[in-house]
Write a protein that holds these residues in place. Structure first.
Motif, mmCIF file in Angstrom:
data_model
loop_
_atom_site.group_PDB
_atom_site.id
_atom_site.type_symbol
_atom_site.label_atom_id
_atom_site.label_comp_id
_atom_site.label_asym_id
_atom_site.label_seq_id
_atom_site.Cartn_x
_atom_site.Cartn_y
_atom_site.Cartn_z
ATOM 1 N N GLU A 81 29.258 39.552 39.611
ATOM 2 C CA GLU A 81 29.239 40.560 40.672
ATOM 3 C C GLU A 81 30.603 40.762 41.318
ATOM 4 O OE1 GLU A 81 26.205 39.515 43.419
ATOM 5 O OE2 GLU A 81 24.549 39.963 42.033
ATOM 6 N N ALA A 82 31.456 39.775 41.194
ATOM 7 C CA ALA A 82 32.799 39.880 41.765
ATOM 8 C C ALA A 82 33.792 40.527 40.803
ATOM 9 C CB ALA A 82 33.309 38.497 42.164
ATOM 10 N N GLY A 83 33.306 40.921 39.613
ATOM 11 C CA GLY A 83 34.184 41.559 38.646
ATOM 12 C C GLY A 83 35.043 40.588 37.862
ATOM 13 N N ARG A 84 34.600 39.334 37.758
ATOM 14 C CA ARG A 84 35.316 38.348 36.972
ATOM 15 C C ARG A 84 34.510 37.994 35.737
ATOM 16 N NH1 ARG A 84 40.492 37.900 38.090
ATOM 17 N NH2 ARG A 84 40.437 35.841 37.101
ATOM 18 N N GLY A 85 35.189 37.827 34.608
ATOM 19 C CA GLY A 85 34.497 37.507 33.374
ATOM 20 C C GLY A 85 35.447 37.522 32.199
ATOM 21 N N GLY A 94 40.582 38.544 32.410
ATOM 22 C CA GLY A 94 39.267 38.240 32.976
ATOM 23 C C GLY A 94 38.857 39.116 34.135
ATOM 24 N N ARG A 95 39.471 40.291 34.279
ATOM 25 C CA ARG A 95 39.143 41.200 35.381
ATOM 26 C C ARG A 95 38.398 42.443 34.878
ATOM 27 N NH1 ARG A 95 42.314 40.534 40.069
ATOM 28 N NH2 ARG A 95 43.943 38.949 39.889
ATOM 29 N N LEU A 96 37.407 42.893 35.651
ATOM 30 C CA LEU A 96 36.761 44.166 35.343
ATOM 31 C C LEU A 96 37.742 45.308 35.569
ATOM 32 C CD1 LEU A 96 34.358 46.033 34.728
ATOM 33 C CD2 LEU A 96 33.683 45.832 37.140
ATOM 34 N N LYS A 97 38.451 45.268 36.703
ATOM 35 C CA LYS A 97 39.460 46.279 37.019
ATOM 36 C C LYS A 97 40.832 45.712 36.656
ATOM 37 C CE LYS A 97 36.699 48.514 40.591
ATOM 38 N NZ LYS A 97 36.651 49.016 41.996
ATOM 39 N N CYS A 98 41.336 46.170 35.538
ATOM 40 C CA CYS A 98 42.546 45.583 34.960
ATOM 41 C C CYS A 98 43.782 45.814 35.824
ATOM 42 C CB CYS A 98 42.793 46.170 33.575
ATOM 43 S SG CYS A 98 41.529 45.723 32.367
#
Length: 222
Positions: A81-85, A94-98
């Protein structure tokens, strides 16, 4: 990959006055039958990212003078949910928003806006490998020439800097995808220009892509 590590495509351009320039709209569409996580980063601007289900679009307004920019699709991702993965292809720390360029292999839409003579420069690059078919085309004004690439190339045979000449492998893919940027210094046959202010679309898995189902199956099996 660091933002400073740019291909020769992004050589220094003559500074221009942008008093009448307007932002360009980029429409990013996922035509793949599977989910991708689109990413966009520029050396001269903040980046971003968005999950795109099959058929979904993402509109970006890109400032005049933006350079060192890339758009790509990440595949096989998981984010909290924090955009980490993480993503198996195209991951950007590992960021949703690069905030940085993605990890190869990834098919790249590269561009610089309102540069020499107020022209936009753009191409599809396979120098960092291939993960999804791609189309990169103008959608406004008198500029009509776009690029489409569904050929495959692997990271194993890439040359990223220094004296990079065509290899047997880059020639193989160049023959099958002649408009793609397949090795550094490949600009004359692969870089397209349009007047500044042109809008564009980047399509993952464009209609008619012969690799669409094959790549979808590989993505689902991994």
């Amino acid at each position: 990959m660091k933002l400073e590590s740019l291909s020769p495509f992004f050589f220094p351009f003559v500074a221009l006055c942008f008093t009448v320039a307007t932002a360009a709209t980029f429409t990013i569409r996922n035509n793949c039958s599977y989910t991708v996580w689109a990413a966009a980063v520029a050396a001269s601007a903040a980046g971003g990212g968005k999950r795109l289900e099959s058929g979904a679009t993402w509109n970006l307004n890109v400032k005049p003078g933006t350079r060192g920019a890339r758009i790509w699709a990440r595949t096989n991702c998981q984010f909290d949910e924090a955009g980490r993965g993480r993503c198996k292809a195209g991951d950007c720390g590992g960021r949703l928003k690069c905030k940085a360029y993605g990890k190869p292999p990834n098919t790249l839409a590269e561009f610089a806006l309102n540069q020499y003579k107020n022209l936009d420069f753009f191409h599809i690059s396979l120098v960092d490998g291939f993960n999804v078919p791609m189309e990169f085309s103008p959608t406004s004004g008198l500029c009509k020439k776009g690029i489409q690439c569904t050929a495959d190339i692997t990271q194993q045979y890439c040359c990223y800097y220094g004296k990079c000449d065509p290899t047997d492998f880059s020639k193989f893919f160049k023959a099958r995808c002649p408009n793609a940027y397949t090795y550094p210094r490949d600009d004359p046959s692969s870089t397209v220009t349009c007047p500044g202010g042109t809008n564009y679309k980047v399509v993952f898995c464009p209609i008619g892509s012969p690799h669409l189902e094959m790549i979808a199956s590989m993505s689902q099996e991994e």
